[in-house]
Design an enzyme around this catalytic site. Structure first.
Site, PDB file in Angstrom:
ATOM      1  N   CYS B  88      -7.274  84.176   8.356  1.00 52.57           N
ATOM      2  CA  CYS B  88      -7.857  85.209   8.881  1.00 52.57           C
ATOM      3  C   CYS B  88      -7.129  86.331  10.121  1.00 52.57           C
ATOM      4  O   CYS B  88      -7.652  87.085  10.554  1.00 52.57           O
ATOM      5  CB  CYS B  88      -9.259  85.002   9.455  1.00 52.57           C
ATOM      6  SG  CYS B  88     -10.579  84.510   8.331  1.00 52.57           S
ATOM      7  N   HIS B 345     -15.707  92.241   7.742  1.00 53.30           N
ATOM      8  CA  HIS B 345     -14.421  91.595   7.726  1.00 53.30           C
ATOM      9  C   HIS B 345     -13.838  91.280   6.461  1.00 53.30           C
ATOM     10  O   HIS B 345     -13.789  90.526   5.721  1.00 53.30           O
ATOM     11  CB  HIS B 345     -15.019  90.262   8.177  1.00 53.30           C
ATOM     12  CG  HIS B 345     -13.822  89.273   8.441  1.00 53.30           C
ATOM     13  ND1 HIS B 345     -12.597  89.566   8.599  1.00 53.30           N
ATOM     14  CD2 HIS B 345     -14.024  87.650   8.324  1.00 53.30           C
ATOM     15  CE1 HIS B 345     -11.884  88.372   8.910  1.00 53.30           C
ATOM     16  NE2 HIS B 345     -12.627  87.262   8.632  1.00 53.30           N
TER      17      HIS B 345
END
Lengths: 481, 400
Positions: B88, B345
């Protein structure tokens, strides 16, 4: 003196009340009302013959030396692999030496006692052989076997030192009596009429072996403290007691009321139960059935008391139970109905055999490494010590986690991850000796676990890959009982 | 510690697409959209770009491997394009590559762009990790999902600090509810709906103790930054934003295998934070940081990050959360654009999206979300699981 030196057993945690089965399929086969009594043990979704055999073997090997076993025999009619030896999977899960002789016994539910006889015959020069038997056979929905078949395993260690039950003799009868059959193409077996099996099978073949042994060794039926008759059919059992001239208190309970017909394991599980209560000097007759019958004659020794205290055995496992309240769960656990598993259930990546081979007992026996410099156990095995204050390179020795008790440091019940029994529960397990592992938890529910509780390790099926014909095994944590 | 890149690099343009379930947009569409906004904002064209860095995480689905996806979409004129991937933090990694290239003197102007097309994977939530962590993982590691991996941290945090599940979930619910409010104010946010604390607490459980609203949106999107040498930034605009620090910490593996880690904090965030504060010359973060965009993949992640970045004392994040310290009108507003929770996201884009919000806030161009006179803004990404993570911390300022 050759005989049994230790025993162990395993019964799955889940028990299915047979009334639940009858509620679902009694409409189709009302005749099953007669067998729809009591409960049966049901392997969890991640259990099979191998995992149950390993658990029984772990029980049997409590406080026993695992090194220098001469052999491991595994008997079952429900072995997961037709090719890839099943007994060696059990042996490696137990972290036994690769110099061991392993063999699978199958083809008949008599193969449990056949394996035991072969092991007893093979004992000499301090050889010790572990015999495991387990079955989780499936009865077709609506059949009486669906009610009677239960899951379980037993393990017996045989040798000639520290004998707890001396082997005094055996007598075998082999007959191609086709009461029940299953080809390599079938998931379920096929049987002939039950009354014929009762009258021509149980009623004649078992006495042939029993009386053969009694005559051979000049015994009387009354000499036996306990008689194990691996006959799951109540009416047939009643007739056999009469035929043999035994009294009802000599007859070992056949576990049908709380476990079910565990096939290959049945005579050995009943023998374990008999040994749990045996007094020194007690004579025990074991009668198995299937393509004939094996009769085995044991006599308990003074040493039996040492083992009786330390094994969970049949009694201990009977006490650890949990209701399987929903019939559909049973069908799913045994892979009997197609389930909408969704994209996460379908996504199975291939298993790299080269990796599995290289990882070896790291995967099979939960063996990590322990730093020789700082003493920190670590998993998976590391070359560079994971202790931030150490970091020494290539000073490691093997460290087996599978027989250690851990503490649950964290956990979750994951509803997003695919599981055959959601939520998928997993957590972080810390060990007293040091080291930690992230592990799946099994045989528990989310509301019965908490941070800080002790857990033990269990060998379980981690995944199956039906497309490529593979079952992956690993260790999971269960609440320590 | 090395001197670092404080005040060496400036951001002169940024772009960000709307995040969401963008069924009609391909990864290339998103790349072009984010890029166009950024180069228009910077007032440059593609011939001014010396090199580009491209961040994307799940290359196997849709986006593809290597730098080609970016160069082909934009028809970049045979310049160096490097694809980076670090879970991430992939977006921040692309930004770090571009900044280091400029700071080293090998580029005057560099581009960083991150994109992810999660909604073409067929999964609700992130795709299964399968072999993402290597082949060995398959045979030994639990079938862990992202919410499950982070939920364990909440379980242990509650146990360690004596929070009942009810009290713990209430504190976490405040984190999510706050971000939902902020998300309503951003037109590009994926989820734009007020959610009350009570509703967060009553939501279906995804991975105990985390419920649906403890989890961030799973989105498509792209974000882009144009960076140049700080000394030439004013040639492009009057209000460039300066990079004060960029730090990444990757686990040594000890959290997973050594008992020192308590499973109630994230070690990589702590380490990246310490180094980032050092590089930026920050000694009292709670007093000096004006706003934060934290990696709130789950409410518990944002919650422990308050402590890991030394804003809240250990075990006391709940006091700050419940007093409104991190709300839009609080002392250190967090997730002023809604965060991962509500802005969404798309993994490779998230780090750059955070920088985009900090950039706008520091320039005073954040519309209805604008906070009062921020001087320093912080971004934080966390990739992997708390037990094996990579964390990045960036600090940005509007003054040299």
């Amino acid at each position: 003196m050759v005989g049994i030196t230790s025993y162990g057993a395993y019964i799955p945690w889940y028990r299915l009340n047979r009334k639940i089965i009858f509620e679902q399929f009694g409409w189709f086969n009302p005749a099953t009302a007669g067998v729809a009594v009591g409960e049966k043990a049901v392997a969890n979704y991640d259990e099979d013959t191998l995992t149950m055999a390993v658990s029984a073997a772990v029980d049997c090997l409590t406080n026993e030396d695992r090194d220098s076993l001469y052999g491991l025999f595994l008997a079952s009619t429900s072995l997961p692999f037709a090719e890839r030896q099943n007994s060696v999977i059990v042996s490696e899960a137990l972290d036994l030496d690769s110099g061991i002789r392993t063999a699978d016994f199958s083809g008949s539910i008599r193969s449990g006692t056949s394996a035991l006889l072969c092991a007893l015959d093979g004992v000499k020069n301090k050889r010790r052989i572990l015999v495991c038997a387990g079955d989780n056979r499936m009865g077709k929905p609506g059949s009486s076997q669906e009610h009677t078949f239960g899951d379980g395993a037993a393990a017996l260690l045989v040798g000639n030192e520290g004998v707890i039950a001396a082997f005094k003799g055996g007598y075998s009868v082999s007959r191609d009596f086709i009461d029940h059959r299953r080809t390599s193409m079938d998931k379920f077996g096929y049987g002939w009429e039950e009354r014929w099996i009762r009258d021509e099978g149980y009623a004649k073949i078992i006495p042939e072996a029993a009386l053969g042994l009694i005559q051979k060794y000049h015994l009387n039926v009354g000499d036996f403290a306990k008689i194990v008759i691996a006959c799951p059919v109540a009416g047939a059992l009643k007739g056999l007691v009469k035929t043999l001239g035994a009294s009802p208190d000599q007859i070992q309970d056949n576990l049908m009321a709380d476990v079910g017909d565990t096939g290959t394991a049945m005579p050995l599980m009943m023998l374990v139960a008999a040994l749990e209560d045996a007094k020194p000097g007690d004579k025990i007759l074991v009668l198995s059935y299937g393509s004939g019958s094996d009769a085995l004659f044991f006599e308990a020794t003074d040493e039996i008391k040492n083992v009786q205290k330390e094994r969970k055995g049949i009694k201990g496992h009977l006490a650890e139970r949990n209701d399987l309240p929903v019939y559909s769960k049973y069908l799913v656990f045994r892979n009997m109905i197609p389930l909408d598993v969704g994209i996460r259930g379908e996504d199975i990546s291939p298993t790299a055999m080269s990796v599995l081979w290289r990882e070896g007992k790291c995967v099979s026996a939960l063996v990590g490494s322990k730093c020789q410099a700082c003493g920190t156990p670590q998993y998976p095995p590391q070359r560079v010590c994971v202790n931030p204050d150490c970091g020494v390179i290539d000073h490691m020795e093997d460290f087996r986690f599978s027989d250690k008790i851990g503490t649950l440091t964290s956990y979750t019940g994951d509803n997003l991850a695919f599981s055959w029994d959601p939520p998928q529960i997993y957590g972080l397990v810390d060990f007293k000796e040091g080291g930690r592992l992230f592990l799946d938890l099994t045989d528990c529910s989310l509301d019965t676990i908490n941070v800080g509780m002790p857990v033990s390790m269990r060998f379980r099926r981690k995944y199956s890959d039906p497309q490529r014909g593979f079952f992956g095994y690993f260790w999971k944590a269960v609440p320590f009982k | 510690m090395a001197k670092g890149i404080k005040n060496e690099v400036a951001i002169i343009g940024m772009g960000c697409t709307k995040f969401g379930e963008l069924w009609q947009k391909s990864a290339s569409d998103l790349i072009v959209d984010a890029y166009l906004e950024a180069v228009e904002d910077a007032g440059i064209d593609k011939n001014d770009i010396d090199a580009a860095w491209f961040g994307t995480c799940f290359d196997e689905v849709n986006v593809g491997k290597s730098g080609l996806t970016l160069s082909k979409a934009l028809k970049l004129p045979f310049i160096p394009v490097t694809r980076v991937e670090n879970f991430c933090t992939s977006g921040t990694e692309s930004f770090r590559g571009a900044c280091y290239a400029v700071a080293s003197g090998s580029c005057d102007i560099a581009l960083a762009l991150g994109v992810e097309k999660l909604k073409d994977t067929g999964y609700g939530g992130l795709p299964d990790f399968g072999n993402l962590l290597g082949l060995e993982n398959r045979s030994t590691f639990p079938n862990m999902t992202a919410p499950g991996g982070f939920a364990m941290m909440a379980t242990t945090y509650f146990a360690k600090y004596g929070l009942s599940p009810e009290a713990g979930k209430r504190a976490l619910a405040h984190v999510s509810s706050k971000s939902h409010h902020n998300g309503t104010l951003h037109p590009k946010a994926h989820l734009r709906k007020e959610i009350s604390i009570e509703k967060v607490m009553k939501a279906p459980i995804i991975a105990w103790p985390l419920g649906l609203f403890d989890c961030c949106g799973v989105s498509d999107g792209a974000a882009c930054a144009v960076v140049c040498r700080a000394d030439m930034a004013k040639n492009f605009r009057v209000d460039p934003i300066y990079v004060k620090s960029l730090q990444i910490a990757v686990t040594s593996g000890e959290e997973m295998a050594h008992q020192r880690w308590d499973c109630a904090h994230v070690e990589t965030t702590c380490r990246a934070g310490i180094n980032a504060y050092k590089e930026a010359g920050i000694t009292h973060p709670r007093e000096e940081i004006g706003m934060m965009e934290l990696h709130d993949c789950f409410s518990i992640t944002e919650f422990v990050t308050y402590e890991d970045l030394q804003i809240s004392p250990r075990g006391r994040a709940r006091d700050d959360v419940e007093s409104g310290f991190f709300d839009l009108d609080g002392k250190i507003p967090c997730q002023t654009d809604g965060g991962l929770k509500c802005f969404g996201h798309p993994i490779g884009a998230s780090g750059l999206r955070m920088i985009y919000e900090v950039y706008k806030q520091l320039q005073g161009r954040a519309d209805r979300r604008q906070i009062r006179n921020p001087r320093l803004g912080l971004t934080h990404n966390l990739g992997g699981f708390p037990c094996m993570s990579v964390a990045s911390v960036g600090i940005f300022g509007n003054e040299l």
